[in-house]
Design a protein around this motif. Sequence first.
Motif, PDB file in Angstrom:
ATOM      1  N   TYR A  54     -48.450  35.444  24.680  1.00 28.42           N
ATOM      2  CA  TYR A  54     -48.731  36.800  25.152  1.00 28.42           C
ATOM      3  C   TYR A  54     -49.158  36.756  26.620  1.00 28.42           C
ATOM      4  N   ASP A  55     -48.870  37.813  27.349  1.00 29.99           N
ATOM      5  CA  ASP A  55     -49.156  37.857  28.776  1.00 29.99           C
ATOM      6  C   ASP A  55     -50.321  38.764  29.136  1.00 29.99           C
ATOM      7  N   ASP A  56     -50.600  39.746  28.310  1.00 31.82           N
ATOM      8  CA  ASP A  56     -51.566  40.770  28.687  1.00 31.82           C
ATOM      9  C   ASP A  56     -52.995  40.466  28.242  1.00 31.82           C
ATOM     10  N   GLY A  57     -53.273  39.227  27.856  1.00 31.46           N
ATOM     11  CA  GLY A  57     -54.615  38.878  27.431  1.00 31.46           C
ATOM     12  C   GLY A  57     -54.930  39.280  26.013  1.00 31.46           C
ATOM     13  N   ARG A  58     -53.945  39.745  25.295  1.00 30.56           N
ATOM     14  CA  ARG A  58     -54.165  40.228  23.942  1.00 30.56           C
ATOM     15  C   ARG A  58     -53.021  39.772  23.038  1.00 30.56           C
ATOM     16  N   ALA A  59     -53.368  39.131  21.964  1.00 35.54           N
ATOM     17  CA  ALA A  59     -52.355  38.655  21.019  1.00 35.54           C
ATOM     18  C   ALA A  59     -51.932  39.796  20.111  1.00 35.54           C
ATOM     19  N   THR A  60     -50.693  39.729  19.687  1.00 32.23           N
ATOM     20  CA  THR A  60     -50.228  40.679  18.685  1.00 32.23           C
ATOM     21  C   THR A  60     -49.974  39.912  17.399  1.00 32.23           C
ATOM     22  N   ALA A  61     -49.886  40.649  16.333  1.00 30.90           N
ATOM     23  CA  ALA A  61     -49.698  40.025  15.028  1.00 30.90           C
ATOM     24  C   ALA A  61     -48.472  39.130  15.035  1.00 30.90           C
ATOM     25  N   TYR A  62     -48.657  37.963  14.490  1.00 31.62           N
ATOM     26  CA  TYR A  62     -47.622  36.968  14.238  1.00 31.62           C
ATOM     27  C   TYR A  62     -47.192  36.188  15.487  1.00 31.62           C
ATOM     28  N   ASP A  63     -47.887  36.396  16.623  1.00 24.73           N
ATOM     29  CA  ASP A  63     -47.709  35.513  17.777  1.00 24.73           C
ATOM     30  C   ASP A  63     -48.232  34.138  17.398  1.00 24.73           C
ATOM     31  N   TYR A  64     -47.847  33.152  18.189  1.00 25.68           N
ATOM     32  CA  TYR A  64     -48.402  31.812  18.012  1.00 25.68           C
ATOM     33  C   TYR A  64     -49.272  31.481  19.202  1.00 25.68           C
ATOM     34  N   VAL A  65     -50.401  30.855  18.925  1.00 28.62           N
ATOM     35  CA  VAL A  65     -51.311  30.404  19.967  1.00 28.62           C
ATOM     36  C   VAL A  65     -51.587  28.925  19.737  1.00 28.62           C
ATOM     37  N   THR A  66     -52.031  28.271  20.793  1.00 28.46           N
ATOM     38  CA  THR A  66     -52.397  26.860  20.697  1.00 28.46           C
ATOM     39  C   THR A  66     -53.883  26.726  20.974  1.00 28.46           C
ATOM     40  N   THR A  67     -54.541  25.975  20.122  1.00 30.39           N
ATOM     41  CA  THR A  67     -55.962  25.667  20.297  1.00 30.39           C
ATOM     42  C   THR A  67     -56.084  24.148  20.369  1.00 30.39           C
ATOM     43  N   GLU A  68     -57.298  23.657  20.518  1.00 33.01           N
ATOM     44  CA  GLU A  68     -57.497  22.203  20.542  1.00 33.01           C
ATOM     45  C   GLU A  68     -57.053  21.560  19.228  1.00 33.01           C
ATOM     46  N   GLU A  69     -57.085  22.326  18.131  1.00 35.37           N
ATOM     47  CA  GLU A  69     -56.695  21.798  16.825  1.00 35.37           C
ATOM     48  C   GLU A  69     -55.183  21.848  16.605  1.00 35.37           C
ATOM     49  N   GLY A  70     -54.445  22.553  17.450  1.00 34.51           N
ATOM     50  CA  GLY A  70     -52.993  22.652  17.299  1.00 34.51           C
ATOM     51  C   GLY A  70     -52.529  24.096  17.314  1.00 34.51           C
ATOM     52  N   GLU A  71     -51.295  24.294  16.872  1.00 35.01           N
ATOM     53  CA  GLU A  71     -50.693  25.624  16.881  1.00 35.01           C
ATOM     54  C   GLU A  71     -51.184  26.441  15.687  1.00 35.01           C
ATOM     55  N   ALA A  72     -51.335  27.744  15.924  1.00 36.26           N
ATOM     56  CA  ALA A  72     -51.766  28.646  14.851  1.00 36.26           C
ATOM     57  C   ALA A  72     -51.034  29.975  15.016  1.00 36.26           C
ATOM     58  N   GLN A  73     -50.756  30.621  13.899  1.00 33.56           N
ATOM     59  CA  GLN A  73     -50.111  31.935  13.902  1.00 33.56           C
ATOM     60  C   GLN A  73     -51.191  33.007  13.808  1.00 33.56           C
ATOM     61  N   VAL A  74     -51.146  33.958  14.744  1.00 34.31           N
ATOM     62  CA  VAL A  74     -52.105  35.061  14.718  1.00 34.31           C
ATOM     63  C   VAL A  74     -51.715  36.001  13.580  1.00 34.31           C
ATOM     64  N   LEU A  75     -52.681  36.301  12.728  1.00 31.99           N
ATOM     65  CA  LEU A  75     -52.452  37.220  11.621  1.00 31.99           C
ATOM     66  C   LEU A  75     -53.059  38.590  11.897  1.00 31.99           C
ATOM     67  N   LEU A  76     -54.182  38.598  12.594  1.00 30.93           N
ATOM     68  CA  LEU A  76     -54.877  39.863  12.835  1.00 30.93           C
ATOM     69  C   LEU A  76     -55.807  39.696  14.026  1.00 30.93           C
ATOM     70  N   GLU A  77     -55.850  40.721  14.863  1.00 29.91           N
ATOM     71  CA  GLU A  77     -56.786  40.741  15.985  1.00 29.91           C
ATOM     72  C   GLU A  77     -57.909  41.719  15.649  1.00 29.91           C
ATOM     73  N   ARG A  78     -59.105  41.342  15.951  1.00 29.00           N
ATOM     74  CA  ARG A  78     -60.285  42.153  15.616  1.00 29.00           C
ATOM     75  C   ARG A  78     -60.174  43.574  16.163  1.00 29.00           C
ATOM     76  N   SER A  79     -59.726  43.719  17.403  1.00 30.58           N
ATOM     77  CA  SER A  79     -59.668  45.050  18.016  1.00 30.58           C
ATOM     78  C   SER A  79     -58.682  45.970  17.295  1.00 30.58           C
ATOM     79  N   THR A  80     -57.705  45.394  16.609  1.00 31.41           N
ATOM     80  CA  THR A  80     -56.767  46.212  15.837  1.00 31.41           C
ATOM     81  C   THR A  80     -57.516  46.993  14.764  1.00 31.41           C
ATOM     82  N   ILE A  81     -58.511  46.362  14.176  1.00 31.61           N
ATOM     83  CA  ILE A  81     -59.325  47.033  13.161  1.00 31.61           C
ATOM     84  C   ILE A  81     -60.281  48.016  13.835  1.00 31.61           C
ATOM     85  N   GLU A  82     -60.955  47.551  14.877  1.00 32.69           N
ATOM     86  CA  GLU A  82     -61.981  48.377  15.530  1.00 32.69           C
ATOM     87  C   GLU A  82     -61.410  49.640  16.168  1.00 32.69           C
TER      88      GLU A  82
END
Length: 175
Positions: free
Chosen positions: A41-69
């Motif tokens: 993602y480019d805008d600083g905000r992930a959308t559902a089902y994007d992939y991100v990389t952390t120190e532990e490896g790749e992960a699929q985003v399922l939900l962003e907190r602000s989507t609920i809020e």
Amino acid sequence: MRPITGTDVTDFYSSRYDLLVLTAAGEFDHIDYTDVTSSSYDDGRATAYDYVTTEEGEAQVLLERSTIEEGEWFPNALNDNGDLDPAAANDMAAIINNDGILPSLASKAIQAGEDWKKDDKAAQESAVRRAAAVTEIVAFCGGNQSQAGRVLGLDQSTVNKLVTKHRRAAASMPA
């Protein structure tokens, strides 16, 4: 790997983390944006089902907190106290399972099948080359499969099977 539940969604919302993700190990995890080392993602905000990389490896985003809020997805997901409604959490979990996790798992299975077919074809081609090479050694040894087996470190039975395989492969080739 198990389906996500409404309880998982509620626990995520209560955790105050930014993202609910599915790790490469098939576990649900809560992470902050500060844990993300790279993303699609480019805008600083992930959308559902994007992939991100952390120190532990790749992960699929399922939900962003602000989507609920912000109520973008489920306008009435939060009650007057700011708590996530259990029915909304269950509905969110069902959608995440059907629209995010299941297609992702299916994609991995399809890719693994395609990889297997490619690997199997390469293995079959290698087996044919091996049989041809063993047949050449047998010919060099004057047709003596036992001698060829000693040279190759194979028993005569294996050499015989490879020679037979080569003959069948040669017979099935178009003239």
